[in-house]
Design an enzyme around this catalytic site. Structure first.
Site, PDB file in Angstrom:
ATOM      1  N   ARG A  51       0.846  -1.201   0.000  1.00 34.72           N
ATOM      2  CA  ARG A  51       0.000   0.000   0.000  1.00 34.72           C
ATOM      3  C   ARG A  51       0.884   1.254   0.000  1.00 34.72           C
ATOM      4  O   ARG A  51       2.102   1.144   0.106  1.00 34.72           O
ATOM      5  CB  ARG A  51      -0.928  -0.014   1.221  1.00 34.72           C
ATOM      6  CG  ARG A  51      -0.152  -0.347   2.510  1.00 34.72           C
ATOM      7  CD  ARG A  51      -0.680   0.243   3.732  1.00 34.72           C
ATOM      8  NE  ARG A  51      -0.636   1.665   3.703  1.00 34.72           N
ATOM      9  CZ  ARG A  51       0.478   2.396   3.874  1.00 34.72           C
ATOM     10  NH1 ARG A  51       1.668   1.824   4.103  1.00 34.72           N
ATOM     11  NH2 ARG A  51       0.431   3.710   3.814  1.00 34.72           N
ATOM     12  N   GLY A  52       0.192   2.417  -0.055  1.00 33.77           N
ATOM     13  CA  GLY A  52       0.941   3.670  -0.138  1.00 33.77           C
ATOM     14  C   GLY A  52       1.165   3.996  -1.605  1.00 33.77           C
ATOM     15  O   GLY A  52       1.581   3.122  -2.387  1.00 33.77           O
ATOM     16  N   ALA A  53       0.891   5.243  -1.982  1.00 39.44           N
ATOM     17  CA  ALA A  53       0.833   5.573  -3.406  1.00 39.44           C
ATOM     18  C   ALA A  53       2.108   5.225  -4.198  1.00 39.44           C
ATOM     19  O   ALA A  53       2.039   4.469  -5.183  1.00 39.44           O
ATOM     20  CB  ALA A  53       0.452   7.040  -3.565  1.00 39.44           C
ATOM     21  N   ARG A  85      -6.942  -0.842  -7.165  1.00 39.62           N
ATOM     22  CA  ARG A  85      -7.309   0.261  -6.256  1.00 39.62           C
ATOM     23  C   ARG A  85      -7.374   1.533  -7.100  1.00 39.62           C
ATOM     24  O   ARG A  85      -6.421   1.836  -7.821  1.00 39.62           O
ATOM     25  CB  ARG A  85      -6.291   0.419  -5.105  1.00 39.62           C
ATOM     26  CG  ARG A  85      -6.317  -0.751  -4.129  1.00 39.62           C
ATOM     27  CD  ARG A  85      -5.539  -0.424  -2.862  1.00 39.62           C
ATOM     28  NE  ARG A  85      -6.288   0.429  -1.957  1.00 39.62           N
ATOM     29  CZ  ARG A  85      -5.727   1.074  -0.910  1.00 39.62           C
ATOM     30  NH1 ARG A  85      -4.443   0.979  -0.682  1.00 39.62           N
ATOM     31  NH2 ARG A  85      -6.477   1.807  -0.116  1.00 39.62           N
ATOM     32  N   GLN A 199      -3.234   2.431   9.936  1.00 38.12           N
ATOM     33  CA  GLN A 199      -1.884   2.551   9.365  1.00 38.12           C
ATOM     34  C   GLN A 199      -0.983   3.404  10.263  1.00 38.12           C
ATOM     35  O   GLN A 199       0.237   3.216  10.292  1.00 38.12           O
ATOM     36  CB  GLN A 199      -1.942   3.173   7.953  1.00 38.12           C
ATOM     37  CG  GLN A 199      -2.504   2.262   6.873  1.00 38.12           C
ATOM     38  CD  GLN A 199      -3.999   2.436   6.700  1.00 38.12           C
ATOM     39  OE1 GLN A 199      -4.703   2.797   7.638  1.00 38.12           O
ATOM     40  NE2 GLN A 199      -4.488   2.163   5.508  1.00 38.12           N
ATOM     41  N   ASP A 240      -2.467  10.617  -2.220  1.00 40.60           N
ATOM     42  CA  ASP A 240      -2.663   9.504  -3.157  1.00 40.60           C
ATOM     43  C   ASP A 240      -2.904   9.987  -4.579  1.00 40.60           C
ATOM     44  O   ASP A 240      -2.647   9.277  -5.544  1.00 40.60           O
ATOM     45  CB  ASP A 240      -3.814   8.620  -2.696  1.00 40.60           C
ATOM     46  CG  ASP A 240      -3.353   7.769  -1.532  1.00 40.60           C
ATOM     47  OD1 ASP A 240      -3.370   8.255  -0.391  1.00 40.60           O
ATOM     48  OD2 ASP A 240      -2.909   6.629  -1.783  1.00 40.60           O
ATOM     49  N   ASN A 250      -6.228  11.966  -0.008  1.00 39.01           N
ATOM     50  CA  ASN A 250      -5.347  11.209   0.889  1.00 39.01           C
ATOM     51  C   ASN A 250      -6.228  10.424   1.846  1.00 39.01           C
ATOM     52  O   ASN A 250      -7.471  10.512   1.816  1.00 39.01           O
ATOM     53  CB  ASN A 250      -4.397  12.155   1.642  1.00 39.01           C
ATOM     54  CG  ASN A 250      -3.276  11.398   2.338  1.00 39.01           C
ATOM     55  OD1 ASN A 250      -2.618  10.542   1.729  1.00 39.01           O
ATOM     56  ND2 ASN A 250      -3.061  11.649   3.604  1.00 39.01           N
ATOM     57  N   LYS A 251      -5.604   9.654   2.694  1.00 42.80           N
ATOM     58  CA  LYS A 251      -6.306   8.761   3.628  1.00 42.80           C
ATOM     59  C   LYS A 251      -7.453   9.474   4.335  1.00 42.80           C
ATOM     60  O   LYS A 251      -7.290  10.617   4.766  1.00 42.80           O
ATOM     61  CB  LYS A 251      -5.280   8.217   4.620  1.00 42.80           C
ATOM     62  CG  LYS A 251      -5.814   7.300   5.691  1.00 42.80           C
ATOM     63  CD  LYS A 251      -6.623   6.136   5.150  1.00 42.80           C
ATOM     64  CE  LYS A 251      -5.884   5.266   4.158  1.00 42.80           C
ATOM     65  NZ  LYS A 251      -6.796   4.322   3.430  1.00 42.80           N
TER      66      LYS A 251
HETATM   67  O1  MRU Z   1      -4.954   2.963   1.950  1.00 39.37           O
HETATM   68  P1  MRU Z   1      -3.477   3.240   1.991  1.00 39.37           P
HETATM   69  O2  MRU Z   1      -2.833   2.763   3.241  1.00 39.37           O
HETATM   70  O3  MRU Z   1      -2.786   2.777   0.741  1.00 39.37           O
HETATM   71  O4  MRU Z   1      -3.388   4.824   2.015  1.00 39.37           O
HETATM   72  C1  MRU Z   1      -2.125   5.430   1.980  1.00 39.37           C
HETATM   73  C2  MRU Z   1      -2.176   6.885   2.197  1.00 39.37           C
HETATM   74  O5  MRU Z   1      -3.212   7.488   2.276  1.00 39.37           O
HETATM   75  C3  MRU Z   1      -0.866   7.602   2.239  1.00 39.37           C
HETATM   76  O6  MRU Z   1      -0.977   8.756   3.014  1.00 39.37           O
HETATM   77  C4  MRU Z   1      -0.483   8.014   0.826  1.00 39.37           C
HETATM   78  O7  MRU Z   1      -0.471   6.924  -0.031  1.00 39.37           O
HETATM   79  C5  MRU Z   1       0.792   8.682   0.817  1.00 39.37           C
HETATM   80  S1  MRU Z   1       2.092   7.483   0.777  1.00 39.37           S
HETATM   81  C6  MRU Z   1       3.555   8.018   0.754  1.00 39.37           C
END
Ligand code: MRU
Length: 356
Positions: A51-53, A85, A199, A240, A250-251
């Site tokens: 996970r994470g962009a 996703r 997270q 994201d 973002n999250k």
């Molecule tokens: O659902 P996730 O855990 O993939 O969400 C991730 C986030 O929202 C992060 O803040 C975002 O991807 C930035 S990662 C460097």
């Protein structure tokens, strides 16, 4: 103590495979998941084992390489990975970069298939490696640029996980936090637990502990009173997808933090590589927001906490309008104020990076 690599390409004879640190098991266990085919990788992306962009962009590109080495239907595999996703634009960008490299190597002039062993697979793998190297470089550059925005003695609040578990290198917002800690500028890191999948609690607190950063965890709902008590100097988050008008997906919970930060006159800074800026999406309303199953809210650590069958509103992301974003830090520098004009030149830069 360092954090193990979140993603690794496994060469034959053990591979080809994409090895992931299973982030659903952290911090209880450091378990690795070996994806030997694309359906396994798609499932891992869907359940947030990876996970994470920026890391999703790398996973997408390595996934295309995996399909190519297996001589699977690469176009179908790429479509399946990109759809796993929808919000983090890096996933589709990573898939497309590897797919474009694969097509060019396989078809050459578009009509005559090239000779030799799997030229497309090697090209897709090279592109995936190039994305990973670029994300690592970007992380270091974002840390340098972002450090200038961190005041001495800062108490920084962050949300979700933006560290080395979410990208290559030290991360996005977390890379700035680590740089501030090394520079002696950070007094405390406040970490939102980040409901529903935690997270912040599971991943960022783990990374902060391993980096020796003084940190405290808080329930997401405690951010308001924390800011009201004057204990937050700066909010740093990742992204994201950033639309052409500067809207930031973002999250879930990030938008609430931005509203709170404005109310309490605390700078709200987004740290993200140019690969997360999507100039093809005009504004926040056009960003696709992933909605996830009700079970993620109703069941916590295997324990049913809401009556079974309870319906839920469970968007994984929200969108913060540019008017609430003090600055966006990319590897190119600090964008402040955030306007469509100030983001536009990243388009030309991204085209150059993709072509190099
Ligand atoms: O659902 P996730 O855990 O993939 O969400 C991730 C986030 O929202 C992060 O803040 C975002 O991807 C930035 S990662 C460097």
């Amino acid at each position: 103590m360092s954090v193990p690599a979140a993603l690794r390409w496994v060469e034959p004879p053990a591979g080809p495979a994409v090895e992931l640190l299973d982030q659903t098991r952290l911090p209880a266990a450091e378990e690795f998941l070996t994806c030997t085919d694309v359906p396994q990788l798609v499932a891992a992306i869907g359940r947030l084992a990876v996970r994470g962009a920026p890391l999703l962009g790398m996973a997408g590109a390595y996934g295309v390489a995996l399909a190519a080495f297996r001589a699977d239907d690469v176009e179908a595999a790429a479509a399946a990975i990109a759809a796993a996703r929808p919000t983090a634009v890096n996933l589709a960008v990573g898939v497309n970069r590897a797919l474009t490299a694969w097509r060019a190597a396989e078809l050459g002039d578009g009509a005559t298939p090239r000779q030799g062993a799997a030229p497309g697979a090697s090209a897709a793998l090279a592109e995936a490696r190039s994305i990973a190297a670029q994300e690592a470089e970007s992380s270091a550059a974002m840390a340098r640029h972002g450090l200038a925005l961190v005041p001495d003695g800062a108490r920084v609040l962050t949300h979700c996980n933006t560290g080395s578990l979410a990208t290559a290198g030290e991360g996005t917002a977390f890379a700035v936090i680590r740089a501030a800690h090394r520079a002696g500028k950070l007094t405390r890191l406040w970490i939102d637990e980040t409901r529903p999948l935690l997270q912040g609690a599971r991943l960022t607190a783990w990374e902060a502990g391993r980096s020796g950063i003084p940190h405290s965890l808080l329930a997401d709902g405690a951010a308001a009173s924390l800011m009201a008590s004057g204990q937050v100097d700066l909010v740093l988050t990742g992204a994201d997808r950033i639309a052409a008008d500067g809207s930031v997906a973002n999250k879930i919970g990030t938008y609430g933090l931005a509203v709170l930060a404005r109310h309490h006159r605390v700078p709200f800074v987004v740290v993200a590589p140019a690969s997360t800026v999507d100039l093809g999406t005009p504004d926040g309303a056009a960003i696709p927001v992933e909605h996830r199953p009700a079970a993620e809210l109703a069941i916590v650590a295997g324990q049913q906490v809401a009556p079974s069958g309870t319906e839920a509103y469970n968007p994984a992301f929200d969108v913060t309008p540019p008017s609430l974003v003090t600055a966006i830090v990319t590897e190119r520098g600090v964008i402040q104020p955030v306007t469509p004009g100030s983001l536009r030149d990243l388009g030309a830069y991204m085209s150059l990076r993709t072509a190099s």
